[in-house]
Design an enzyme around this catalytic site. Structure first.
Site, mmCIF file in Angstrom:
data_model
loop_
_atom_site.group_PDB
_atom_site.id
_atom_site.type_symbol
_atom_site.label_atom_id
_atom_site.label_comp_id
_atom_site.label_asym_id
_atom_site.label_seq_id
_atom_site.Cartn_x
_atom_site.Cartn_y
_atom_site.Cartn_z
ATOM 1 N N PRO A 228 0.807 -1.224 0.000
ATOM 2 C CA PRO A 228 0.000 0.000 0.000
ATOM 3 C C PRO A 228 0.841 1.275 0.000
ATOM 4 O O PRO A 228 1.807 1.397 0.750
ATOM 5 C CB PRO A 228 -0.818 -0.125 1.282
ATOM 6 C CG PRO A 228 -0.952 -1.590 1.485
ATOM 7 C CD PRO A 228 0.355 -2.178 1.027
ATOM 8 N N CYS A 229 0.424 2.217 -0.850
ATOM 9 C CA CYS A 229 1.205 3.437 -1.051
ATOM 10 C C CYS A 229 0.641 4.629 -0.306
ATOM 11 O O CYS A 229 1.227 5.708 -0.334
ATOM 12 C CB CYS A 229 1.287 3.765 -2.543
ATOM 13 S SG CYS A 229 -0.313 4.156 -3.290
ATOM 14 N N ASN A 230 -0.501 4.465 0.385
ATOM 15 C CA ASN A 230 -1.193 5.608 0.995
ATOM 16 C C ASN A 230 -0.280 6.499 1.827
ATOM 17 O O ASN A 230 -0.376 7.724 1.781
ATOM 18 C CB ASN A 230 -2.336 5.113 1.897
ATOM 19 C CG ASN A 230 -3.219 4.086 1.224
ATOM 20 O OD1 ASN A 230 -2.722 3.069 0.769
ATOM 21 N ND2 ASN A 230 -4.512 4.327 1.164
ATOM 22 N N PHE B 128 2.963 6.757 1.566
ATOM 23 C CA PHE B 128 4.178 7.165 0.871
ATOM 24 C C PHE B 128 3.897 8.145 -0.265
ATOM 25 O O PHE B 128 4.812 8.772 -0.790
ATOM 26 C CB PHE B 128 4.903 5.938 0.296
ATOM 27 C CG PHE B 128 5.305 4.937 1.347
ATOM 28 C CD1 PHE B 128 6.190 5.284 2.351
ATOM 29 C CD2 PHE B 128 4.795 3.655 1.334
ATOM 30 C CE1 PHE B 128 6.562 4.359 3.328
ATOM 31 C CE2 PHE B 128 5.162 2.727 2.303
ATOM 32 C CZ PHE B 128 6.043 3.074 3.299
#
Length: 352
Positions: free
Chosen positions: A83-85, A87
């Site tokens: 998950p990139c939320n 970053f």
């Protein structure tokens, strides 16, 4: 040689579709789906429908923090788009201090448990800056300590013929005991330089069939339509010459994608899965948001790929996916590396 691929944070199947359609140039190395996991029910349904042909036993709908890896089938290849939320530069960039940031550790756990021959991990470019760069260094260090020689690179997918300016860090790892014989190199974008990757070409050529999946129009209010009619291709709500009654009364928000119309001669700007009004990606000519099918084309999904769920759920799935054709280029390079087949390559633009 057919690799058995396990996937964590699998999303709607952009990576998986690329993987199962990849092969070495001589056809001797291929990839087959073994199992996949995601916490979102609609996403799992989409993945099952398109990748597993309706057999959902190998797709585990589960919060990864509860997933029992020891019960999963053995694999020799792993992919995880963690998950990139936390970053993303669009978010607050809490990095590994956020809710989602620490979830990369389950990819490390899978590497240690399964010891696959190779892995592919994906995240946003903002990963390098989270926690003043410490998060990225920690993640790379843990991948190496799990027993892998890694090649991180910031891929600018528009340079590879993808009709979208999407920049993602992809980390490819080869198990250390295999690395003396197998060396992965970053595929060069040069072979794709003559591809017409304009958003107009992607959306209109060939025309989207009338009965295509996920092609419902978004209803626009009269005011939004009027606003869009004053915005030229490539402009947004803040750069266009808007009448006072159509200007946005938003303080501190100058996001370049708000009511931004596509430039038909260029790749689209980044397709996202989050956000509300004004962030849906807007047609260069017609005063409307793109349909989900048009957005899926920018992500290089075939028109036959059916996304399952509400229109907003589908919008999120498409925005969170990896462009199929972009991922395929990288998978092909991995397989050619194992097949000892040379391909045009470049130096990685990220140092370990």
């Amino acid at each position: 040689m057919q690799y058995k691929l396990g996937e964590l944070f699998c999303g709607p199947g952009g990576i998986a579709f690329a993987a199962i359609n990849s092969s070495s140039l001589d056809g001797s190395f291929t990839i087959n789906h073994e199992w996949a996991n995601d916490y979102d029910r609609d996403t799992c349904a989409t993945y099952t429908h398109n990748i597993c042909k309706g057999n959902g036993n190998s797709v585990i709908h589960e919060d990864i923090r509860k997933l029992k890896m020891e019960k999963l089938n053995p694999i020799n290849a792993l992919a995880f788009g963690f998950p990139c939320n936390d970053f993303s530069v669009v978010g607050k960039q809490k990095g590994i201090d956020g809710i989602y940031g620490p979830l990369y550790s389950y990819g490390i756990k899978a590497l240690k448990h399964f010891q696959p021959d190779w892995f592919l991990a994906e995240n946003v470019g903002g990963l390098r800056n989270a926690n003043d760069g410490q998060a990225f260094s920690q993640i790379l260090s843990e991948m190496k300590n799990a027993g892998y020689v890694i090649v991180p690179h910031l891929y600018k997918f528009e340079e590879y013929g993808i009709p979208q300016a999407r920049h993602r860090i992809i980390i490819v790892g080869i198990r250390s005991d295999l690395s003396e014989k197998v060396s992965f190199k970053v595929p060069s974008p040069k072979p794709y330089s003559n591809i017409d990757n304009s958003c107009k070409n992607a959306i209109e050529n060939p025309p989207i069939p009338i009965d295509a999946f996920n092609n419902e129009m978004t209803k626009q209010s009269a005011k939004v339509i009027e606003r869009l009619e004053h915005i030229l291709p490539g402009q947004n709500a803040f750069t266009a010459d808007l009448p006072e009654n159509l200007k946005l009364n938003v303080k501190g928000a100058r996001m370049s994608q708000i009511y931004k119309r596509l430039n038909p001669s260029k790749p689209a700007y980044t397709v996202t899965g989050s956000g509300g009004g004004g962030t849906h990606i807007y047609h260069w000519k017609e005063p409307r948001a793109l349909t989900n099918r048009e957005r899926a084309r920018l992500q290089t999904f075939p028109d036959s790929y059916k996304f399952i769920g509400s229109k907003e759920s589908v919008r999120k799935q498409i925005g969170m996916a990896v462009p199929c054709q972009g991922a395929k280029i990288i998978f092909d390079a991995i397989l050619n590396s194992f097949a000892k087949i040379e391909y045009e390559s470049i130096e990685p633009n990220i140092s370990e």
